[in-house]
Design a protein around this motif. Structure first.
Motif, PDB file in Angstrom:
ATOM      1  N   LEU A 138     -10.387 -26.085   2.776  1.00  0.00           N
ATOM      2  CA  LEU A 138      -9.786 -25.434   3.360  1.00  0.00           C
ATOM      3  C   LEU A 138      -8.509 -24.111   2.534  1.00  0.00           C
ATOM      4  O   LEU A 138      -9.045 -24.244   1.372  1.00  0.00           O
ATOM      5  CB  LEU A 138      -7.909 -26.340   3.683  1.00  0.00           C
ATOM      6  CG  LEU A 138      -8.351 -27.192   4.738  1.00  0.00           C
ATOM      7  CD1 LEU A 138      -7.556 -28.030   3.908  1.00  0.00           C
ATOM      8  CD2 LEU A 138      -7.681 -26.907   6.237  1.00  0.00           C
ATOM      9  N   HIS A 145      -6.188 -20.829   2.947  1.00  0.00           N
ATOM     10  CA  HIS A 145      -4.713 -20.924   3.167  1.00  0.00           C
ATOM     11  C   HIS A 145      -4.209 -19.431   2.795  1.00  0.00           C
ATOM     12  O   HIS A 145      -4.677 -18.953   1.378  1.00  0.00           O
ATOM     13  CB  HIS A 145      -4.210 -22.159   2.928  1.00  0.00           C
ATOM     14  CG  HIS A 145      -2.187 -21.836   3.089  1.00  0.00           C
ATOM     15  ND1 HIS A 145      -1.545 -22.695   2.839  1.00  0.00           N
ATOM     16  CD2 HIS A 145      -2.073 -21.366   4.740  1.00  0.00           C
ATOM     17  CE1 HIS A 145      -0.694 -22.639   3.099  1.00  0.00           C
ATOM     18  NE2 HIS A 145      -0.730 -21.178   4.917  1.00  0.00           N
ATOM     19  N   GLN A 173      -0.805 -16.838   2.728  1.00  0.00           N
ATOM     20  CA  GLN A 173       0.632 -17.051   3.129  1.00  0.00           C
ATOM     21  C   GLN A 173       1.161 -16.696   4.486  1.00  0.00           C
ATOM     22  O   GLN A 173       0.173 -15.724   4.425  1.00  0.00           O
ATOM     23  CB  GLN A 173       1.279 -16.600   1.939  1.00  0.00           C
ATOM     24  CG  GLN A 173       1.289 -17.922   0.315  1.00  0.00           C
ATOM     25  CD  GLN A 173       0.846 -19.208   0.817  1.00  0.00           C
ATOM     26  OE1 GLN A 173       2.405 -19.407   1.491  1.00  0.00           O
ATOM     27  NE2 GLN A 173       0.611 -19.732   0.535  1.00  0.00           N
ATOM     28  N   HIS A 206       0.598 -18.056   7.385  1.00  0.00           N
ATOM     29  CA  HIS A 206      -1.005 -18.031   8.271  1.00  0.00           C
ATOM     30  C   HIS A 206      -1.258 -20.018   8.584  1.00  0.00           C
ATOM     31  O   HIS A 206      -0.991 -20.243   6.821  1.00  0.00           O
ATOM     32  CB  HIS A 206      -2.639 -17.599   8.222  1.00  0.00           C
ATOM     33  CG  HIS A 206      -1.806 -15.827   7.974  1.00  0.00           C
ATOM     34  ND1 HIS A 206      -2.019 -15.726   9.995  1.00  0.00           N
ATOM     35  CD2 HIS A 206      -1.421 -15.095   7.356  1.00  0.00           C
ATOM     36  CE1 HIS A 206      -2.232 -13.780   9.926  1.00  0.00           C
ATOM     37  NE2 HIS A 206      -1.379 -13.815   8.447  1.00  0.00           N
ATOM     38  N   PRO A 207      -1.490 -20.633   8.924  1.00  0.00           N
ATOM     39  CA  PRO A 207      -2.444 -21.692   9.259  1.00  0.00           C
ATOM     40  C   PRO A 207      -3.355 -21.813   8.081  1.00  0.00           C
ATOM     41  O   PRO A 207      -3.724 -20.985   8.174  1.00  0.00           O
ATOM     42  CB  PRO A 207      -2.420 -22.111  11.056  1.00  0.00           C
ATOM     43  CG  PRO A 207      -2.289 -20.843  11.042  1.00  0.00           C
ATOM     44  CD  PRO A 207      -1.898 -20.098  10.461  1.00  0.00           C
ATOM     45  N   PRO A 208      -3.454 -22.811   7.225  1.00  0.00           N
ATOM     46  CA  PRO A 208      -5.040 -23.053   6.618  1.00  0.00           C
ATOM     47  C   PRO A 208      -6.066 -22.838   7.446  1.00  0.00           C
ATOM     48  O   PRO A 208      -5.987 -23.536   9.290  1.00  0.00           O
ATOM     49  CB  PRO A 208      -4.080 -24.716   6.233  1.00  0.00           C
ATOM     50  CG  PRO A 208      -3.448 -24.834   6.788  1.00  0.00           C
ATOM     51  CD  PRO A 208      -2.756 -24.355   7.833  1.00  0.00           C
ATOM     52  N   TYR A 238      -7.616 -24.997  -0.732  1.00  0.00           N
ATOM     53  CA  TYR A 238      -7.037 -26.414  -1.264  1.00  0.00           C
ATOM     54  C   TYR A 238      -8.152 -27.784  -0.649  1.00  0.00           C
ATOM     55  O   TYR A 238      -9.391 -27.763   0.556  1.00  0.00           O
ATOM     56  CB  TYR A 238      -6.073 -27.317  -0.094  1.00  0.00           C
ATOM     57  CG  TYR A 238      -4.798 -26.442  -0.387  1.00  0.00           C
ATOM     58  CD1 TYR A 238      -4.649 -25.081  -0.025  1.00  0.00           C
ATOM     59  CD2 TYR A 238      -3.953 -27.074  -1.248  1.00  0.00           C
ATOM     60  CE1 TYR A 238      -3.267 -24.278  -0.324  1.00  0.00           C
ATOM     61  CE2 TYR A 238      -2.622 -26.282  -1.815  1.00  0.00           C
ATOM     62  CZ  TYR A 238      -2.890 -25.182  -1.301  1.00  0.00           C
ATOM     63  OH  TYR A 238      -0.633 -24.349  -1.249  1.00  0.00           O
ATOM     64  N   TYR A 275       2.781 -28.299   9.576  1.00  0.00           N
ATOM     65  CA  TYR A 275       2.038 -27.911  10.439  1.00  0.00           C
ATOM     66  C   TYR A 275       1.242 -29.707  10.915  1.00  0.00           C
ATOM     67  O   TYR A 275       1.086 -30.620  10.308  1.00  0.00           O
ATOM     68  CB  TYR A 275       1.004 -27.546   9.324  1.00  0.00           C
ATOM     69  CG  TYR A 275       1.006 -26.758   9.032  1.00  0.00           C
ATOM     70  CD1 TYR A 275       1.770 -26.002   7.640  1.00  0.00           C
ATOM     71  CD2 TYR A 275       1.049 -24.917   9.616  1.00  0.00           C
ATOM     72  CE1 TYR A 275       2.078 -24.602   6.878  1.00  0.00           C
ATOM     73  CE2 TYR A 275       1.509 -24.052   9.066  1.00  0.00           C
ATOM     74  CZ  TYR A 275       0.770 -24.217   8.116  1.00  0.00           C
ATOM     75  OH  TYR A 275       1.985 -22.870   7.002  1.00  0.00           O
ATOM     76  N   TRP A 331      -5.253 -26.275  13.306  1.00  0.00           N
ATOM     77  CA  TRP A 331      -4.042 -26.205  12.869  1.00  0.00           C
ATOM     78  C   TRP A 331      -3.075 -25.633  13.616  1.00  0.00           C
ATOM     79  O   TRP A 331      -3.828 -24.700  14.736  1.00  0.00           O
ATOM     80  CB  TRP A 331      -3.650 -26.203  12.020  1.00  0.00           C
ATOM     81  CG  TRP A 331      -4.594 -26.324  10.730  1.00  0.00           C
ATOM     82  CD1 TRP A 331      -5.689 -26.735  10.286  1.00  0.00           C
ATOM     83  CD2 TRP A 331      -3.824 -27.003   9.665  1.00  0.00           C
ATOM     84  NE1 TRP A 331      -6.095 -27.584   9.241  1.00  0.00           N
ATOM     85  CE2 TRP A 331      -4.853 -27.655   8.489  1.00  0.00           C
ATOM     86  CE3 TRP A 331      -2.678 -27.334   9.144  1.00  0.00           C
ATOM     87  CZ2 TRP A 331      -4.893 -27.946   7.209  1.00  0.00           C
ATOM     88  CZ3 TRP A 331      -2.878 -28.488   7.914  1.00  0.00           C
ATOM     89  CH2 TRP A 331      -3.604 -28.502   6.932  1.00  0.00           C
ATOM     90  N   GLY A 332      -1.627 -25.702  13.662  1.00  0.00           N
ATOM     91  CA  GLY A 332      -1.255 -24.843  14.526  1.00  0.00           C
ATOM     92  C   GLY A 332      -0.613 -24.202  13.569  1.00  0.00           C
ATOM     93  O   GLY A 332      -0.717 -24.427  12.206  1.00  0.00           O
TER      94      GLY A 332
END
Lengths: 110, 113
Positions: free
Chosen positions: A37, A39, A41, A43-45, A88, B94, B103-104
């Motif tokens: 994933l 990511h 910061q 925002h969603p992963p 991640y 999340y 994902w939300g």
């Protein structure tokens, strides 16, 4: 719960190649592989690679995932500024009956 | 179009409870497992819980006995009931679909007196 091991940081130059690693054991990475994933910061992963190393639709071909034994790898070629993010890995641990995450690698693109 | 929306976060005192909701659309909701994953300030992602399509559930040790995950397939919604909250539960929570593909935006939970 024991997690997966990732180097905390990595710095690479623009248009270079980054190889991120994720080390687990026979019960997690070595068993069913690891997902990757990205990511940013705030925002969603974002899923980059499923546990079977396949990319979801819309993910750049510059990214590829692989696994050797208990270590999963994510390779990003032709690094761009937007690749600067936290990365991640995650896997199902059959011994813990739980998902586990790595601590994340902060990738800096110079 | 796939959409995942969390709600229910806020500020709560230590020892109190809070229930988070996760509404999903654009999915065949019932066939998926659903996760809750959190990120504390300055920390990495931490898996919290999963509910499988057969209703079975698993939890991280850090929340076992205090948090409970559930789902309502008729409402395409997943819940996280959080009891006996502690300061270390402060995080963005999340919701994510089974293989972590969707994902939300997350909902912030702050546990503070």
């Amino acid at each position: 719960q024991a997690g997966l091991t990732q180097p905390p940081s990595m710095s690479k130059g623009l248009r270079q190649t980054a190889s991120l690693t994720c080390t687990g054991n026979n019960n997690n990475v070595g068993n069913e592989g690891a997902a990757w994933l990205q990511h940013h910061q705030g925002h969603p992963p974002k899923l980059l690679s499923y546990r079977n190393n396949n990319r979801p639709s819309g993910i750049s071909e510059r990214l590829s995932a692989s696994r050797s034994g208990n270590t999963a790898s994510l390779t990003i070629t032709g690094l761009q500024p937007e690749d600067e993010a936290d990365y991640y890995c995650s896997a199902w641990d059959s011994s813990l009956s739980a998902w586990v995450f790595g601590g994340g690698t902060k990738l800096t693109v110079l | 179009q796939v959409q995942v929306v969390e709600s229910g976060g806020g500020v709560v005192q230590p020892g109190r409870s809070l229930r988070l909701s996760c509404a999903a659309s654009g999915f065949t909701f019932s066939v998926y497992a659903w996760h809750w994953v959190r990120q504390a300030p300055g920390k990495g992602l931490e898996w919290v819980a999963i509910i499988f399509n057969d209703g079975s559930k698993k939890y991280a040790d850090s929340v076992k006995g205090r948090f409970s995950i559930s789902r309502d397939n008729s409402e395409n919604t997943v819940y996280l009931q959080m009891n006996s909250l502690r300061s270390e539960d402060t995080a963005v929570y999340y919701c994510a679909s089974g293989e972590l593909a969707d994902w939300g935006q997350g909902t912030l939970v702050t546990v503070s007196s």
